[in-house]
Design a protein around this motif. Structure first.
Motif, mmCIF file in Angstrom:
data_model
loop_
_atom_site.group_PDB
_atom_site.id
_atom_site.type_symbol
_atom_site.label_atom_id
_atom_site.label_comp_id
_atom_site.label_asym_id
_atom_site.label_seq_id
_atom_site.Cartn_x
_atom_site.Cartn_y
_atom_site.Cartn_z
ATOM 1 N N VAL B 48 32.069 -39.730 21.617
ATOM 2 C CA VAL B 48 33.528 -39.707 21.737
ATOM 3 C C VAL B 48 33.972 -38.342 22.265
ATOM 4 N N CYS B 51 33.545 -37.509 26.044
ATOM 5 C CA CYS B 51 34.560 -37.958 27.007
ATOM 6 C C CYS B 51 35.557 -36.838 27.281
ATOM 7 N N TYR B 52 35.964 -36.139 26.218
ATOM 8 C CA TYR B 52 36.894 -35.030 26.406
ATOM 9 C C TYR B 52 36.221 -33.873 27.159
ATOM 10 N N GLY B 171 43.623 -37.274 18.903
ATOM 11 C CA GLY B 171 42.937 -37.579 20.154
ATOM 12 C C GLY B 171 43.853 -37.734 21.353
ATOM 13 N N LEU B 175 43.833 -35.584 24.721
ATOM 14 C CA LEU B 175 43.657 -36.189 26.043
ATOM 15 C C LEU B 175 44.738 -35.686 27.001
ATOM 16 N N GLY B 226 29.603 -39.269 28.124
ATOM 17 C CA GLY B 226 30.892 -39.207 28.806
ATOM 18 C C GLY B 226 30.727 -39.349 30.309
ATOM 19 N N PHE B 236 40.707 -44.601 29.826
ATOM 20 C CA PHE B 236 40.076 -43.780 28.807
ATOM 21 C C PHE B 236 39.528 -44.604 27.648
ATOM 22 N N THR B 240 35.655 -44.502 26.499
ATOM 23 C CA THR B 240 35.162 -44.054 25.198
ATOM 24 C C THR B 240 34.179 -45.059 24.615
#
Lengths: 249, 302
Positions: B48, B51-52, B171, B175, B226, B236, B240
């Motif tokens: 998770v 991804c960021y 989150g 984002l 990611g 998104f 995820t």
């Protein structure tokens, strides 16, 4: 929004604003007041400090000296009260970001949502209305990277609309944009300002300025001229802004 | 780890084994079941966050922070504190130091990152060699998923839950911070705090990932899922989900492969992750190499 009789409230004010990067001033001693309902063009050469001025007015960079008021509030407070919307230059956006047009517009509502940012009915309605207004409803499901230059600008304008701010700062909204989109952006800005908002936009589109800006600000690090378009947007002033060789320190 | 049937059999015996037995037999081993469960949890957390990291362009930062936590982990062990605390202090501290050096010298950012994280890592090495503690350098560098202690399990689960809850609550703001920090500011979000929140999550996830694959490879856990998912989705949420699926798949199959091959667990996990990325890079429906080539050969009618 305005009461009759009293003068329109000050939306955006700067006093002796100076911003420097590593000691080199990018914007020096700029003072201005924009009342409600004002649509002001910001004009200057590349490197004249237009983006820096917009960012300082929005409270994104701390000025070296001077002060900014948005709706009479310090920038940080105005931001928290959703008074300010900023439409960035296209180059500052990551167009490969995995986000849809509708979600970009929804970002304009975040400041008005609960802490978890779960959209309520009112948020969804505002997003659909904003999409409708910039004529993007049929492209709302697209990833932003799939849009054309003009559509991208309209998506970010829609975000500003959804935010329902009173002061809009737009950095080069007409660059890389088709003519119908220019017309649409101008129409939307005019409607906003007629409803009491204020917009300041940096642009290179000199021909369009007299057609919709009631005020113009000419900038070359310092403020060269500022006032009603008819008085300020003159050949002589434009020569001072673009024609003269850069002054030596 | 001792090979399951003595040293000569495993590779050859893979062939006649049915897939069912290949999967089921290890599950009867307690230590392996535990490794699979914990590895899966760590994979979810790191995926998770990855991804960021990929969207923010923080892969190098992830590498730096995961190395810089080493002295914190060692000191925490020596002092009997939770190692998450030490990792957090040194992880965030290293980034603070990087920022300070960047601001006050003329040295460029990637140079500063290279300088600071190797300095922290070196400090960790010296501390390990001089401190009387139960810290095994090899376990920290390469992970020790198959021999993890109860105390480590408890801490890793706690860290993972904290990271997941924070991501669940903050989150969306994070984002937005990754996508458009300027807009985040303009609606009144404190971007400085979001920056440090993301760094904190990175430090915590690095410690969790460290349990699975060790310091040297933890950046793979924080980047590969990611990156793989980024090639497969333009939204998104699905991104995820795909990141989590690919990370869990890689971690579980990596552990099983390492068991049967008697090979490095961390190496197997990360190899599978890299393989999944390569698969996506070639086969992804829209952003894969084949799809791109196909588009170039026959441009769509607009």
């Amino acid at each position: 929004m305005q009461q009759t009789g009293s003068p329109p409230p000050e939306r955006l004010a700067a006093r002796a604003l100076t911003v420097a990067y590593d000691g080199v001033p990018a914007v020096e001693q700029v003072s201005l007041i924009l009342p409600a309902g004002c649509l002001c063009g910001l004009v200057g050469m590349n490197g004249a400090g237009k983006t820096t001025l917009l960012r300082a007015l929005g409270g994104f960079i701390a000025p070296g000296s001077g002060s900014v008021r948005i709706d009479g509030l310090p920038p940080a407070l105005a931001q928290r009260r959703q008074r300010l919307a900023y439409v960035p230059q296209s180059e500052q956006v990551d167009w490969d970001f995995p986000i849809r047009v509708r979600d970009v517009v929804m970002l304009g509502r975040y400041g008005r949502m609960n802490l978890l940012r779960w959209p309520a009915a009112v948020d969804r309605r505002a997003v659909e209305q904003a999409l409708e207004r910039v004529d993007l409803s049929n492209l709302a499901e697209r990833p932003i990277g799939a849009l054309s230059g003009g559509q991208r600008k309209r998506a970010f304008l829609a975000r500003a609309l959804a935010q329902e701010a009173t002061v809009l700062l737009l950095d080069e909204p007409f660059t890389g944009v088709d003519l119908p989109t220019v017309q649409l952006i101008i129409t939307v800005l005019r409607e906003l300002c007629a409803a009491g908002a204020t917009a300041l936009l940096a642009t290179h589109d000199l021909e369009a300025i007299p057609t919709f800006c009631d005020r113009v600000l000419l900038l070359n690090r310092r403020l060269l001229a500022f006032g009603p378009t008819g008085e300020v947007f003159t050949q002589a002033n434009l020569l001072r802004t673009f024609g003269a060789a850069p002054a030596l320190p | 780890m001792a090979p399951p049937f003595g040293s000569a059999i495993p590779l050859v015996s893979l062939v006649p084994l049915s897939l069912g037995r290949w999967l089921l037999e290890p599950l009867q081993q307690g230590f392996l079941m535990r490794a699979l469960l914990l590895g899966g949890l760590v994979a979810v957390v790191c995926a998770v966050l990855s991804c960021y990291m990929t969207l923010k362009g923080w892969a190098l930062m992830g590498d730096a922070v995961s190395h810089a936590v080493l002295p914190g982990v060692v000191l925490a062990y020596a002092l009997g504190l939770p190692y998450a605390l030490g990792a957090f202090v040194f992880g965030v501290g290293s980034v603070g130091l990087m920022g300070w050096i960047r601001q006050h010298t003329r040295v460029k950012e990637d140079t500063v990152i290279g300088l600071v994280f190797t300095g922290f890592f070196a400090l960790g090495l010296v501390l390990i060699s001089r401190m009387p503690s139960g810290v095994d350098l090899a376990h920290i560098l390469f992970g020790n998923l198959l021999g993890i202690t109860d105390a480590d399990v408890v801490q890793t689960v706690a860290i993972s839950l904290v990271v997941l809850v924070l991501l669940l609550v903050r989150g969306r703001d994070l984002l937005l911070f990754c996508f458009d920090p300027c807009h985040a500011r303009s609606i009144g979000l404190r971007t400085g705090r979001l920056h440090y929140l993301l760094l904190t999550l990175l430090s915590l996830a690095a410690v969790a990932g460290l349990q699975a694959v060790g310091i040297l490879l933890v950046v793979a856990m924080l980047v590969s899922p990611g990156a793989t998912a980024y090639l497969l989705s333009d939204r998104f949420g699905p991104m995820t989900l795909l990141a989590v699926l690919s990370a869990v798949l890689a971690t579980l199959s990596g552990i099983l492969i390492s068991y049967w091959l008697d090979a490095s667990t961390a190496g197997c996990i990360v190899l599978v992750q890299t393989g999944l990325f390569l698969l996506a890079a070639v086969l992804a429906p829209r952003h894969g190499l084949l799809a791109r080539q196909h588009r170039r050969a026959s441009p769509p009618v607009r």
